[in-house]
Structure formats: structure tokens, C-alpha cells
Design an enzyme around this catalytic site. Structure first.
Site, PDB file in Angstrom:
ATOM      1  N   HIS A  61       0.846  -1.208   0.000  1.00 27.95           N
ATOM      2  CA  HIS A  61       0.000   0.000   0.000  1.00 27.95           C
ATOM      3  C   HIS A  61       0.882   1.259   0.000  1.00 27.95           C
ATOM      4  O   HIS A  61       1.219   1.804   1.056  1.00 27.95           O
ATOM      5  CB  HIS A  61      -0.917  -0.017   1.221  1.00 27.95           C
ATOM      6  N   LEU A  64       2.883   6.382  -4.960  1.00 37.03           N
ATOM      7  CA  LEU A  64       4.117   6.904  -5.581  1.00 37.03           C
ATOM      8  C   LEU A  64       3.865   8.222  -6.318  1.00 37.03           C
ATOM      9  O   LEU A  64       4.807   8.890  -6.727  1.00 37.03           O
ATOM     10  CB  LEU A  64       4.719   5.864  -6.532  1.00 37.03           C
ATOM     11  N   ARG A  65       2.604   8.537  -6.524  1.00 36.98           N
ATOM     12  CA  ARG A  65       2.171   9.856  -7.051  1.00 36.98           C
ATOM     13  C   ARG A  65       2.521  10.126  -8.507  1.00 36.98           C
ATOM     14  O   ARG A  65       2.198  11.199  -9.005  1.00 36.98           O
ATOM     15  CB  ARG A  65       2.726  11.005  -6.193  1.00 36.98           C
ATOM     16  N   ASP A 153      -8.479   3.114  -3.887  1.00 40.06           N
ATOM     17  CA  ASP A 153      -7.980   3.677  -2.626  1.00 40.06           C
ATOM     18  C   ASP A 153      -7.953   5.209  -2.614  1.00 40.06           C
ATOM     19  O   ASP A 153      -7.536   5.853  -3.577  1.00 40.06           O
ATOM     20  CB  ASP A 153      -6.575   3.158  -2.320  1.00 40.06           C
ATOM     21  N   HIS A 233      -6.052  -0.367   5.448  1.00 41.14           N
ATOM     22  CA  HIS A 233      -5.947   0.449   6.672  1.00 41.14           C
ATOM     23  C   HIS A 233      -7.120   0.353   7.654  1.00 41.14           C
ATOM     24  O   HIS A 233      -7.881   1.288   7.847  1.00 41.14           O
ATOM     25  CB  HIS A 233      -5.667   1.923   6.347  1.00 41.14           C
ATOM     26  N   ASP A 306       0.598   2.535   3.784  1.00 44.66           N
ATOM     27  CA  ASP A 306      -0.203   3.615   3.204  1.00 44.66           C
ATOM     28  C   ASP A 306       0.660   4.884   3.096  1.00 44.66           C
ATOM     29  O   ASP A 306       0.209   5.988   3.442  1.00 44.66           O
ATOM     30  CB  ASP A 306      -1.476   3.879   4.010  1.00 44.66           C
ATOM     31  N   HIS A 310       2.887  14.124   0.712  1.00 44.21           N
ATOM     32  CA  HIS A 310       2.349  15.389   0.191  1.00 44.21           C
ATOM     33  C   HIS A 310       3.455  16.429   0.251  1.00 44.21           C
ATOM     34  O   HIS A 310       4.390  16.312   1.055  1.00 44.21           O
ATOM     35  CB  HIS A 310       1.160  15.860   1.039  1.00 44.21           C
ATOM     36  N   PHE A 324      -5.137  14.667   3.455  1.00 45.63           N
ATOM     37  CA  PHE A 324      -4.950  13.506   4.332  1.00 45.63           C
ATOM     38  C   PHE A 324      -3.699  12.741   3.908  1.00 45.63           C
ATOM     39  O   PHE A 324      -3.455  12.560   2.719  1.00 45.63           O
ATOM     40  CB  PHE A 324      -6.137  12.536   4.180  1.00 45.63           C
ATOM     41  N   GLY A 325      -2.951  12.255   4.855  1.00 48.35           N
ATOM     42  CA  GLY A 325      -1.866  11.337   4.497  1.00 48.35           C
ATOM     43  C   GLY A 325      -0.653  11.438   5.393  1.00 48.35           C
ATOM     44  O   GLY A 325      -0.309  12.511   5.894  1.00 48.35           O
TER      45      GLY A 325
HETATM   46  O1  DOR Z   1      -4.597   9.506   4.238  1.00 45.82           O
HETATM   47  C1  DOR Z   1      -4.729   9.021   3.130  1.00 45.82           C
HETATM   48  N1  DOR Z   1      -4.086   9.526   2.072  1.00 45.82           N
HETATM   49  N2  DOR Z   1      -5.567   7.977   2.971  1.00 45.82           N
HETATM   50  C2  DOR Z   1      -5.870   7.492   1.753  1.00 45.82           C
HETATM   51  O2  DOR Z   1      -6.627   6.541   1.687  1.00 45.82           O
HETATM   52  C3  DOR Z   1      -5.344   8.135   0.531  1.00 45.82           C
HETATM   53  C4  DOR Z   1      -4.075   8.827   0.827  1.00 45.82           C
HETATM   54  C5  DOR Z   1      -3.577   9.735  -0.269  1.00 45.82           C
HETATM   55  O3  DOR Z   1      -3.631   9.344  -1.438  1.00 45.82           O
HETATM   56  O4  DOR Z   1      -3.087  10.812   0.064  1.00 45.82           O
END
Ligand code: DOR
Length: 432
Positions: A61, A64-65, A153, A233, A306, A310, A324-325
Site C-alpha cells: 500500500h 508513488l504519485r 484507494d 488500513h 499507506d 504530500h 490527508f496522508g
Molecule cells: O490519508 C490518506 N491519504 N488515505 C488514503 O486513503 C489516501 C491517501 C492519499 O492518497 O493521500
């Protein structure tokens, strides 16, 4: 040149072995393992005294963007971050731009990974076109291009009929569905656990029921269609119980938990630090205990990061506006070792199994084994080394790691993929 790794303690979860052994690597393979292998002139010797050797870790999980969000991460930077974290194989999620919902994007990722990556990259295809949850992707073409699983996802396929048809349509390829379980109508704009965190911060709520309703739905759909279901997750006590019941019924359901949901809790968001903003959110201490119990009794099969990088400036805003992330691939192993293994909550063998052979097995990836004749995908780990996580040391472009500033123990010092060193910690002397 042959490589001889000397005096390391080999931890091999498939053989359930923890033993001091020398490992000889020729080309890309492990050719010999023995208590003592004699050094010859054609060997480069790696002194692994007082270190452990694990099979290369596998993370199913990872974001890689690339393509589309190269300011957050690239295949170049993300695979280097993975190597530094001890991962030799990773699976990347399809929420790129364009979305990996067709074979051209999958092939682009594969080519890029072959050209610029340092670890093995296995792409995951989208369930629905553009991750919109309306129209099913060209699953046959994705399968032919080599995806190892399907997932939307970041989003849930909210239309249960679409999810059912996707599961039925995918039957001939037997691809696992990785489900991001979030009832979007219940979450709305929610961002922290409904309970103590929402009460103390006043931030919008993300209830546990939002996760549990979709887990329950997808288990029912897996039972109906026979599709393999993997819950991404997992964060709630109720979710763990649903997976436990599904397994007791013999359904093809597996589940993962992230290092951050095991090590942190909703109380951390009271700092308003956006590094703690993650989807699903950090939950209560009671949930964390249930996650650990689930991991111990096998309800939760694996640990996956996960890794969601960012850009710095995207996270350096008010909590409510931040994406989120958590970008945790470089600290996953020391987090699990420090929080769970050192505390006696998980054995060393269990940790390695849940971070290498088991995740590979779930998605049918080649399993890295410490055995003669196997590919040399392995890591050398210093389990005594305690280090502070410092932002300057992170090689991922994502610096959104909530463990920055913490002292963690159990760091990889060398990572090898197909017999090639792809990461070596400075100060670890490989040539003596
Ligand atoms: O926190 C998260 N960020 N949860 C996810 O399911 C997606 C991810 C993201 O792609 O930034």
C-alpha cells in the site's frame, strides 16, 4: 564479484528460523547459506556481526504519485525511500493523474520503475474509471498489463451495484480487491475520530461507523461474488471484529493495519499538527488495543504503510485545509519494532512475516525467501540502533511524517534487490 554477508542473524519467517549464518550471493541469487563460509579473493565481505538479516520487506500500500503529482513524490524518490525503509517490493495505488484505470498508465509506471526505480514496483489498477465509482475500468486490460490488485484507494466505490459487478467481472483474473472503507455520506467533510478528538478540537467528525458499514458491505459482496477481498488500513475495534467473523466463516478476506494506526491515537491530533491528519483518522486507545490484538491473533494479516506523501507547503496549512496522508515508509520498520516488538506485543518473526512473506502471499507476488537458489532480496537491520527521526534524513519528497523528533530503534543499514545494494546507511562499513 560475489558478496559474502558474514555473521548475521538470519530471520526467515517461512522456515520459522532465527539462526546465525553466512550468506553467499552470486549475481542476483543466494547461492549458499551455512554456519561458516570461507572467504575467498573473489568475494566482497559485508560484516553483519550483531545485525539481523531479514527477507526484503514488501509493502502493498504505497502512493508513488507518478504520473501527475510529481511535486509530492516520484517513482525515483519513492523507491529510494522504500529502499531506505527496508522494502524491496512495493505496490503502488492508482490515484495518480491520469488515474491508473487503463493499461497505458500501468505500462508508463512499469517503464518508469524499470528506468528509475531501485526496488520492485507492482502497480495496482483502479476499480472504477477516474476513481469516480460509476463505470468499471477495463479490468481485463489492466490484468493483461500486469496489475496485482484492484483498488479505488482514497475513495470508496459507494454504489454497491457497481462494486458487485466489478467483483463479478474480475472473476476470471482472480485479482484481489483492496477496499478503502469509507462511507462518504457518513464522513462528509469529517477528518478526526468522532469522540474525544472531535470534542476537544471541534473539527468535523469521521465516525467509526463510516468504516465499519463499508467493511460489512464488502464482506457481504465478497461472499456473494467469491471475490478476494483485502481491507485496507483497518482502524476500528468493530472493523477487526467484522474481519474476524468473516474469517471464521471461511471467506477469502484479509486485512492490513498501518504503523501509524498502531503507534498513535486520536489524542495526537489535539496538537493540530497536520502530520497526524490521515484517512482513516487516528482512533481511540481502545481501538489501538483491538488492532494489536487483531494482529496478534492473525485477524489482521499484515502491516502496510499507506505511504501517502504530500508537498511540504500543502501540509503547512490549517488542519482543516491540509490533505490527508502520512508518509511513513522510511520509519515503518523502526516504528513497529519500537512500539510492538520491544514491548513484547509481537515477536521478531511475526513482525518480519507480516511485513514480507504474508503481504507478498496476499497479492501473489514473488516471495523473497532467505534460502539457497532464491533471489537476493534482503535487508540487514541494526536492532540496537536508536536514532532520532530527522526531517533532513528523509529521502521521500513527503516530509509529512509524525514520527519526526521521536527516537526509534531498529533501522535497516543495507537493502539489497536482486543481489544489488540499493541502500546503505552511512557509517555502515560494507567493505571490511
Ligand atoms: O490519508 C490518506 N491519504 N488515505 C488514503 O486513503 C489516501 C491517501 C492519499 O492518497 O493521500
Amino acid at each position: 564479484m560475489k558478496i559474502l554477508i558474514k555473521n548475521g542473524i538470519v530471520v526467515e519467517p517461512i522456515k520459522k528460523l532465527t539462526d546465525k549464518m553466512d550468506i553467499l550471493i552470486e549475481e542476483n541469487k543466494i547461492t549458499r547459506m551455512a554456519e561458516e563460509i570461507e572467504i575467498t579473493e573473489d568475494m566482497q565481505v559485508v560484516d553483519a556481526s550483531e545485525k539481523h538479516i531479514f527477507p526484503g520487506l514488501v509493502d502493498i500500500h504505497v502512493h508513488l504519485r507518478e504520473p501527475g503529482y510529481e511535486h509530492k513524490e516520484t517513482i525515483y524518490s519513492g523507491t529510494r525511500a522504500a529502499a531506505k525503509g527496508g522494502f524491496t517490493s512495493i505496490c503502488c495505488m492508482p490515484n495518480t493523474d491520469p488515474v491508473a484505470d487503463n493499461s497505458s498508465v500501468i505500462r508508463f509506471i512499469q517503464h518508469r520503475a524499470a528506468d528509475e526505480g531501485v526496488v520492485k514496483v507492482f502497480p495496482i489498477g483502479a476499480i472504477s474509471k477516474k476513481l469516480e465509482g460509476q463505470e468499471i475500468s477495463e479490468i481485463g486490460m489492466l490484468a493483461e498489463a500486469g496489475v496485482v490488485a484492484l483498488s479505488d484507494d482514497g475513495n470508496t466505490v459507494m454504489n454497491s451495484g457497481v462494486m458487485r459487478r466489478a467483483m463479478e467481472y474480475a472473476t476470471p483474473w482472480n485479482l484481489p480487491f483492496i477496499s478503502h472503507c469509507e462511507d462518504q455520506n457518513l464522513v462528509d467533510n469529517g477528518m478526526v475520530n468522532e469522540g474525544y478528538a472531535s470534542l476537544m478540537t471541534g473539527l468535523p467528525v469521521y465516525p467509526k461507523a463510516a468504516e465499519e458499514t463499508i467493511i460489512a458491505r464488502d464482506i457481504a459482496l465478497a461472499e456473494l461474488t467469491g471475490a478476494k477481498l483485502h481491507i485496507a488500513h483497518l482502524t476500528t475495534k468493530g472493523g477487526v471484529e467484522l474481519v474476524r467473523q468473516a474469517k471464521a466463516k471461511g471467506l477469502p478476506v484479509t486485512a492490513e493495519v498501518t504503523p501509524h494506526h498502531l503507534a498513535l491515537s486520536e489524542e495526537d491530533v489535539l496538537s493540530f499538527d497536520t502530520s497526524y491528519k490521515v484517512n482513516p483518522p487516528l482512533r481511540s486507545k481502545e481501538d489501538v488495543t483491538a488492532l494489536i490484538e487483531g494482529l496478534q491473533d492473525g485477524t489482521i494479516d499484515i502491516i502496510a504503510t499507506d505511504h501517502a506523501p504530500h508537498a511540504y507547503e500543502e501540509k503547512m496549512v490549517e488542519f482543516i485545509y491540509a490533505p490527508f496522508g502520512i508518509a511513513g515508509i522510511e520509519t515503518a520498520l523502526p516504528v513497529i519494532y519500537t512500539y510492538l516488538v520491544k514491548d513484547g506485543k509481537l515477536s521478531l518473526l511475526e513482525m518480519v512475516e507480516k511485513m514480507s512473506s504474508k503481504p507478498a502471499e496476499i497479492l501473489g507476488l514473488p516471495v523473497s525467501k532467505l534460502s539457497e537458489g532464491e533471489n537476493a532480496d534482503l535487508i540487514i537491520v541494526d536492532l540496537d540502533r536508536e536514532l532520532e527521526v530527522e526531517i533532513k534524513d528523509l529521502v521521500s519528497k513527503g516530509k509529512n511524517n509524525p514520527f519526526i523528533g521521536q527516537r526509534l530503534t531498529g533501522w535497516p543499514v543495507m537493502t539489497m534487490v536482486n543481489g544489488k545494494v540499493v541502500y546503505q546507511r552511512s557509517g555502515f562499513n560494507a567493505s571490511n
